[in-house]
Design a protein around this motif. Structure first.
Motif, mmCIF file in Angstrom:
data_model
loop_
_atom_site.group_PDB
_atom_site.id
_atom_site.type_symbol
_atom_site.label_atom_id
_atom_site.label_comp_id
_atom_site.label_asym_id
_atom_site.label_seq_id
_atom_site.Cartn_x
_atom_site.Cartn_y
_atom_site.Cartn_z
ATOM 1 N N LEU A 18 0.848 -1.200 0.000
ATOM 2 C CA LEU A 18 0.000 0.000 0.000
ATOM 3 C C LEU A 18 0.877 1.241 0.000
ATOM 4 O O LEU A 18 1.818 1.348 0.779
ATOM 5 C CB LEU A 18 -0.880 0.023 1.246
ATOM 6 N N ARG A 19 0.558 2.188 -0.885
ATOM 7 C CA ARG A 19 1.331 3.432 -0.912
ATOM 8 C C ARG A 19 0.890 4.381 0.194
ATOM 9 O O ARG A 19 1.639 5.251 0.604
ATOM 10 C CB ARG A 19 1.166 4.132 -2.282
ATOM 11 N N CYS A 20 -0.348 4.244 0.633
ATOM 12 C CA CYS A 20 -0.814 5.124 1.703
ATOM 13 C C CYS A 20 -1.632 4.303 2.711
ATOM 14 O O CYS A 20 -2.864 4.365 2.724
ATOM 15 C CB CYS A 20 -1.616 6.276 1.115
ATOM 16 N N PRO A 21 -0.939 3.513 3.532
ATOM 17 C CA PRO A 21 -1.640 2.664 4.506
ATOM 18 C C PRO A 21 -2.258 3.480 5.638
ATOM 19 O O PRO A 21 -1.977 4.681 5.787
ATOM 20 C CB PRO A 21 -0.517 1.750 5.028
ATOM 21 N N GLY A 22 -3.079 2.821 6.461
ATOM 22 C CA GLY A 22 -3.808 3.478 7.541
ATOM 23 C C GLY A 22 -2.923 4.261 8.495
ATOM 24 O O GLY A 22 -3.388 5.191 9.153
ATOM 25 N N ARG A 23 -1.665 3.881 8.553
ATOM 26 C CA ARG A 23 -0.725 4.593 9.424
ATOM 27 C C ARG A 23 -0.689 6.099 9.103
ATOM 28 O O ARG A 23 -0.507 6.933 9.979
ATOM 29 C CB ARG A 23 0.636 3.980 9.155
ATOM 30 N N TYR A 24 -0.883 6.419 7.823
ATOM 31 C CA TYR A 24 -0.925 7.844 7.448
ATOM 32 C C TYR A 24 -2.190 8.514 7.982
ATOM 33 O O TYR A 24 -2.217 9.723 8.164
ATOM 34 C CB TYR A 24 -0.824 8.005 5.925
ATOM 35 N N GLY A 25 -3.227 7.710 8.189
ATOM 36 C CA GLY A 25 -4.440 8.239 8.805
ATOM 37 C C GLY A 25 -4.167 8.645 10.237
ATOM 38 O O GLY A 25 -4.688 9.654 10.725
ATOM 39 N N ILE A 26 -3.324 7.852 10.920
ATOM 40 C CA ILE A 26 -2.950 8.203 12.305
ATOM 41 C C ILE A 26 -2.138 9.498 12.293
ATOM 42 O O ILE A 26 -2.405 10.421 13.058
ATOM 43 C CB ILE A 26 -2.095 7.090 12.966
ATOM 44 N N LEU A 27 -1.149 9.556 11.398
ATOM 45 C CA LEU A 27 -0.275 10.738 11.350
ATOM 46 C C LEU A 27 -1.064 12.006 11.086
ATOM 47 O O LEU A 27 -0.833 13.044 11.709
ATOM 48 C CB LEU A 27 0.772 10.558 10.248
ATOM 49 N N LEU A 28 -1.999 11.918 10.156
ATOM 50 C CA LEU A 28 -2.785 13.104 9.822
ATOM 51 C C LEU A 28 -3.691 13.497 10.992
ATOM 52 O O LEU A 28 -3.810 14.683 11.324
ATOM 53 C CB LEU A 28 -3.614 12.865 8.552
ATOM 54 N N ALA A 29 -4.306 12.483 11.613
ATOM 55 C CA ALA A 29 -5.205 12.787 12.737
ATOM 56 C C ALA A 29 -4.426 13.415 13.889
ATOM 57 O O ALA A 29 -4.876 14.394 14.505
ATOM 58 C CB ALA A 29 -5.921 11.515 13.188
#
Ligand SMILES: NC(=O)c1ccc[n+]([C@@H]2O[C@H](COP(=O)([O-])OP(=O)(O)OC[C@H]3O[C@@H](n4cnc5c(N)ncnc54)[C@H](O)[C@@H]3O)[C@@H](O)[C@H]2O)c1
Length: 362
Positions: free
Chosen positions: A322-333
């Motif tokens: 995945l190029r944009c996994p859920g971990r980026y959702g954490i970082l953004l939040a």
């Protein structure tokens, strides 16, 4: 080659040809609005999947959407107005969430609990607690959770990431980003200006692309922010500025303009020790200047832009990461929580990260 290996090779070949084709992955598309149209077109171009269900609270919109996109191709996805009924009834492999921001969390949670992969539109969620919970749930269920940002799958960002990885760009010292849109006018009277559904304003809408793009390119989470915003008479942030420092020491300057007179313009400039890169928050442009400031005309970009849905399907099938996994959702939040705290308190705020981000970009 001996006879034994020749025979066994023959056998393998014939058994392969007799093997039934792999069944298509069963997808549901949730939200038949503006962005749902992009996802529908993209999904129709992916042969390994079939959209078996559509969901939108407005039934007439869902039916018209089904007729416009799927009817002409001979598909008849089931139509739902209730997400939870759909999840309970359908046997799905994956859902794509293209709904107002605060709905992503409960829908993603219900899907993951049922063992269904999730590709969420941005922002993945609107609180750090929800982001962490979903990532942990996806891991425990061994399902994929991804965010549908376009920039990380663009040929342009792949080119820039490779320049950074190879050391050719040197160290990024400062990143400057902006987005300017007539957002206030265009979104007037819609869910985007209702905090209960949007979770925030322009910073959480187009701003999410910009902030994610910066973190993805700089390859480091943001450490500290100082933000200011103007609601311009609405209930959400319309114009905003944020100064940031990343964990790796890079500085950043962000302008997020929702009350612009121009219909839309974006920019991300990376000022590095060995050159300068200018791109956009969707990866929509690319300019490369060398160390002496000379523009490298038509830089060779040996990569293809992959739609987020294609990357998601390839990752489910084990062909890609995945190029944009859920971990980026954490970082953004985490970043957004700090930005809004800074706006409210009028002070710089440290971003509260819980993870160690050594190997950051996938
Ligand atoms: N990646 C991009 O470039 C991009 C561009 C635009 C929008 N988006 C994102 O896509 C998402 C949707 O935005 P949009 O512009 O399509 O909004 P939209 O208002 O055009 O469409 C949203 C749809 O969701 C439906 N909906 C609302 N509540 C629902 C529910 N409970 N269950 C099912 N459907 C429901 C609405 O009826 C509507 O049809 C947002 O997360 C937005 O940020 C991303």
């Amino acid at each position: 080659m001996n006879r034994r290996s020749s025979r066994s090779r023959g056998k393998r070949t014939s058994s392969r040809t007799k093997h039934p084709p792999r069944r298509r992955l069963r997808f549901a598309l949730v939200g038949c609005g503006g962005m749902g149209r992009y996802h529908a077109r993209s999904l129709l171009g992916i042969s390994e999947i079939e959209v078996v269900a559509l969901c939108d609270v407005v039934k007439s919109r869902c039916l018209a959407f089904c007729k416009e996109f799927f009817g002409p191709k001979g598909f008849k996805p089931a139509v739902y107005t209730d997400f939870y009924k759909m999840i309970a009834r359908e046997s799905l492999d994956a859902v794509i969430l293209v709904t107002p921001h605060t709905l992503h969390y409960p829908h993603a949670k219900a899907a993951l609990q049922k063992g269904v992969h999730v590709l969420s539109e941005k922002p993945m969620v609107t609180t750090t607690a929800h982001a962490r919970e979903l990532v942990a749930l996806a891991e425990s269920k061994q399902r994929l959770l991804a965010v549908a940002f376009q920039a990380p799958v663009s040929a342009e960002f792949t080119y820039i990431a490779e320049l950074i990885r190879s050391g050719a760009l040197g160290r990024i010292e400062l990143v400057d980003a902006y987005v300017a849109q007539q957002w206030k006018t265009i979104t007037n009277g819609t869910w985007r200006q209702d905090p209960k559904l949007s979770g925030g304003g322009q910073l959480y809408d187009s701003g999410a692309h910009m902030l994610n793009a910066m973190m993805w390119l700089v390859d480091s989470p943001v450490k500290r922010v100082f933000a200011m915003a103007d609601r311009c008479g609405t209930k959400v942030d319309i114009n905003g500025t944020v100064s940031v420092v990343f964990e790796n020491g890079c500085l950043g300057s962000i302008a997020c303009l929702g009350d612009a007179t121009m219909t839309g313009d974006t920019g991300v400039t990376l000022f590095a020790t060995e050159g300068t890169i200018k791109t956009g928050i969707w990866g929509e442009k690319l300019e490369h200047f060398d160390k002496s400031g000379e523009k490298i005309l038509y830089p060779y970009v040996p990569y293809k832009t992959v739609p987020p849905e294609r990357n998601f399907v390839d990752a489910i099938l084990g062909r890609d990461t995945l190029r944009c996994p859920g971990r980026y959702g954490i970082l953004l939040a985490e970043l957004m929580d700090a930005i809004y705290e800074s706006i409210e308190t009028g002070r710089p705020v440290d971003v509260r990260h819980r993870e160690d981000f050594q190997a950051f970009r996938p």
